[in-house]
Design a protein around this motif. Structure first.
Motif, mmCIF file in Angstrom:
data_model
loop_
_atom_site.group_PDB
_atom_site.id
_atom_site.type_symbol
_atom_site.label_atom_id
_atom_site.label_comp_id
_atom_site.label_asym_id
_atom_site.label_seq_id
_atom_site.Cartn_x
_atom_site.Cartn_y
_atom_site.Cartn_z
ATOM 1 N N TRP A 43 15.362 29.318 53.310
ATOM 2 C CA TRP A 43 16.315 29.852 54.488
ATOM 3 C C TRP A 43 17.658 30.861 54.237
ATOM 4 C CZ3 TRP A 43 15.713 29.579 59.706
ATOM 5 C CH2 TRP A 43 16.920 29.801 60.503
ATOM 6 N N HIS A 44 18.034 30.593 52.955
ATOM 7 C CA HIS A 44 19.005 31.494 52.618
ATOM 8 C C HIS A 44 18.489 32.564 51.774
ATOM 9 C CE1 HIS A 44 22.252 28.885 54.236
ATOM 10 N NE2 HIS A 44 21.607 27.979 53.906
ATOM 11 N N PHE A 45 17.555 32.156 50.746
ATOM 12 C CA PHE A 45 17.122 33.155 49.706
ATOM 13 C C PHE A 45 15.682 33.295 49.815
ATOM 14 C CE2 PHE A 45 21.253 31.798 48.376
ATOM 15 C CZ PHE A 45 21.886 33.111 48.445
ATOM 16 N N LYS A 46 14.914 34.362 50.337
ATOM 17 C CA LYS A 46 13.263 34.315 50.313
ATOM 18 C C LYS A 46 12.621 34.096 48.876
ATOM 19 C CE LYS A 46 13.023 36.470 54.733
ATOM 20 N NZ LYS A 46 14.673 36.381 55.196
ATOM 21 N N ASN A 47 13.544 34.674 47.880
ATOM 22 C CA ASN A 47 12.671 34.607 46.505
ATOM 23 C C ASN A 47 13.894 34.613 45.474
ATOM 24 O OD1 ASN A 47 13.518 37.408 46.557
ATOM 25 N ND2 ASN A 47 11.940 37.832 47.680
ATOM 26 N N LYS A 48 13.380 34.460 44.366
ATOM 27 C CA LYS A 48 14.377 34.543 43.213
ATOM 28 C C LYS A 48 15.273 35.870 42.965
ATOM 29 C CE LYS A 48 15.330 33.078 38.251
ATOM 30 N NZ LYS A 48 14.806 32.554 37.329
ATOM 31 N N GLU A 49 14.635 37.315 43.433
ATOM 32 C CA GLU A 49 15.263 38.224 43.472
ATOM 33 C C GLU A 49 16.563 38.152 44.129
ATOM 34 O OE1 GLU A 49 14.346 43.143 44.321
ATOM 35 O OE2 GLU A 49 12.773 41.761 44.513
ATOM 36 N N GLN A 50 16.266 37.754 45.510
ATOM 37 C CA GLN A 50 17.391 37.790 46.624
ATOM 38 C C GLN A 50 18.420 36.538 46.159
ATOM 39 O OE1 GLN A 50 16.408 36.769 50.330
ATOM 40 N NE2 GLN A 50 15.316 38.620 50.696
ATOM 41 N N LEU A 51 18.131 35.729 45.353
ATOM 42 C CA LEU A 51 19.059 34.691 44.667
ATOM 43 C C LEU A 51 19.849 35.316 43.652
ATOM 44 C CD1 LEU A 51 20.028 31.692 44.190
ATOM 45 C CD2 LEU A 51 18.092 31.395 42.728
ATOM 46 N N LEU A 52 19.257 36.293 42.689
ATOM 47 C CA LEU A 52 19.873 36.896 41.775
ATOM 48 C C LEU A 52 20.954 37.787 42.323
ATOM 49 C CD1 LEU A 52 17.186 37.536 39.037
ATOM 50 C CD2 LEU A 52 19.176 36.083 38.962
ATOM 51 N N SER A 53 20.586 38.424 43.365
ATOM 52 C CA SER A 53 21.550 39.296 44.006
ATOM 53 C C SER A 53 22.686 38.544 44.659
ATOM 54 C CB SER A 53 20.945 40.145 45.275
ATOM 55 O OG SER A 53 20.068 41.040 44.667
ATOM 56 N N PRO A 92 29.190 32.729 31.453
ATOM 57 C CA PRO A 92 28.349 33.309 30.234
ATOM 58 C C PRO A 92 27.059 33.920 30.477
ATOM 59 C CG PRO A 92 29.059 30.899 29.734
ATOM 60 C CD PRO A 92 29.495 31.340 31.076
ATOM 61 N N CYS A 93 26.404 33.831 31.852
ATOM 62 C CA CYS A 93 25.346 34.305 32.292
ATOM 63 C C CYS A 93 25.551 35.729 33.009
ATOM 64 C CB CYS A 93 24.326 33.400 33.052
ATOM 65 S SG CYS A 93 25.039 32.758 34.941
ATOM 66 N N ALA A 94 26.762 36.011 33.204
ATOM 67 C CA ALA A 94 27.169 37.211 34.240
ATOM 68 C C ALA A 94 26.213 38.410 33.803
ATOM 69 C CB ALA A 94 28.529 37.465 34.070
ATOM 70 N N ARG A 95 26.404 38.966 32.587
ATOM 71 C CA ARG A 95 25.513 40.069 31.992
ATOM 72 C C ARG A 95 24.291 39.888 32.390
ATOM 73 N NH1 ARG A 95 25.739 43.214 26.248
ATOM 74 N NH2 ARG A 95 24.550 44.922 26.877
ATOM 75 N N ASN A 96 23.512 38.772 32.173
ATOM 76 C CA ASN A 96 21.978 38.884 32.298
ATOM 77 C C ASN A 96 21.849 38.861 33.819
ATOM 78 O OD1 ASN A 96 21.258 38.541 29.643
ATOM 79 N ND2 ASN A 96 21.385 36.209 29.708
ATOM 80 N N VAL A 97 22.661 38.301 34.510
ATOM 81 C CA VAL A 97 22.395 38.340 36.140
ATOM 82 C C VAL A 97 22.626 39.867 36.618
ATOM 83 C CG1 VAL A 97 23.391 37.661 38.420
ATOM 84 C CG2 VAL A 97 23.394 35.991 36.648
ATOM 85 N N LEU A 98 23.385 40.664 36.221
ATOM 86 C CA LEU A 98 23.759 41.821 36.675
ATOM 87 C C LEU A 98 22.760 42.748 36.027
ATOM 88 C CD1 LEU A 98 27.641 42.378 36.381
ATOM 89 C CD2 LEU A 98 26.208 42.224 38.524
ATOM 90 N N GLU A 99 22.120 42.467 35.162
ATOM 91 C CA GLU A 99 21.034 43.260 34.276
ATOM 92 C C GLU A 99 19.673 42.887 35.024
ATOM 93 O OE1 GLU A 99 21.140 42.303 30.179
ATOM 94 O OE2 GLU A 99 22.461 44.236 29.681
ATOM 95 N N GLN A 100 19.618 42.007 35.672
ATOM 96 C CA GLN A 100 18.316 41.789 36.307
ATOM 97 C C GLN A 100 18.210 42.094 37.901
ATOM 98 O OE1 GLN A 100 16.257 37.821 35.348
ATOM 99 N NE2 GLN A 100 17.150 37.618 33.254
#
Length: 217
Positions: A43-53, A92-100
């Motif tokens: 309902w909030h995030f249709k896929n992992k791409e939206q979740l990462l954003s 710690p995961c910030a860079r990986n999130v922003l890179e993806q």
């Protein structure tokens, strides 16, 4: 639990990403942890791409770029870079999130980027130069923020210590006649240094080049 919110989802996702890595962040895992069905998350995030954003947006949400003040453009650009570094370092995961993620889909990142572009134009750089400079500054800030926490979350302190030891020994075992400086500086190269020096010198290195270019305008 109460009504599920997007904030609760991304906060839990960041907790998992920090401790187990982004591969462990799945809709099914989040639904289990939050005590809901996967459909409740969709309902909030249709896929992992939206979740990462959403995770990326939340990472930067606490960093509000300061409005224009009496400081010179270069001081404000420095404040922006240092503020972004401090904010991102909390995860710690910030860079990986922003890179993806597509960073243009992250509203809070766009706000930071927009202000940086304005500061470059104020300094007298052209549109194309401003675009390049801001990309270098923002990516440098992300890299600087990541370095001291590179292994955090996915390794125990003991494992980090062993990884560091192996890297140091690897450099120290190189032929000294061929790589004298790598052998001599193996310790600080892999073991790191004072975080204050690391951060300020890194920002100085980037900003001094921009300031030198601006002075030639």
């Amino acid at each position: 639990m109460g009504k599920l919110t997007a904030r609760a989802i991304v906060e839990r996702a960041l907790e998992i990403g920090d401790t187990e890595g982004l591969d462990a962040v799945t809709i099914r895992r989040l639904a289990t942890d939050l005590g809901v069905t996967p459909m409740a998350l969709y309902w909030h995030f249709k896929n992992k791409e939206q979740l990462l954003s959403g995770m990326a947006d939340h990472l930067i949400a606490d960093f509000a770029p300061k409005p224009a003040d009496d400081k010179a453009w270069n001081e404000r650009l420095r404040d922006l870079a240092e503020g972004l570094i401090r904010t991102l370092r909390t995860h710690p995961c910030a860079r990986n999130v922003l890179e993806q993620v597509d960073q243009t889909s992250v509203p809070n990142f766009l706000a930071v980027w927009d202000q940086a572009l304005g500061l470059c134009r104020e300094a007298g750089f052209s549109v194309q130069e401003s675009c390049l400079i801001t990309k270098y500054v923002l990516q440098s800030a992300i890299a600087i923020a990541d370095a001291p926490v590179r292994f955090a979350g996915v390794h125990t302190p003991e494992e980090i210590s062993e990884i560091t030891r192996q890297k140091r020994l690897g450099l120290q075992s190189l032929p000294i006649e061929k790589y004298p400086h790598l052998v001599d500086m193996a310790g600080p190269l892999v073991e790191g240094m004072d975080s204050g020096l690391y951060d300020t010198f890194g920002v100085d290195l980037v900003l001094s080049g921009i300031e030198a270019l601006a002075a030639r305008r």
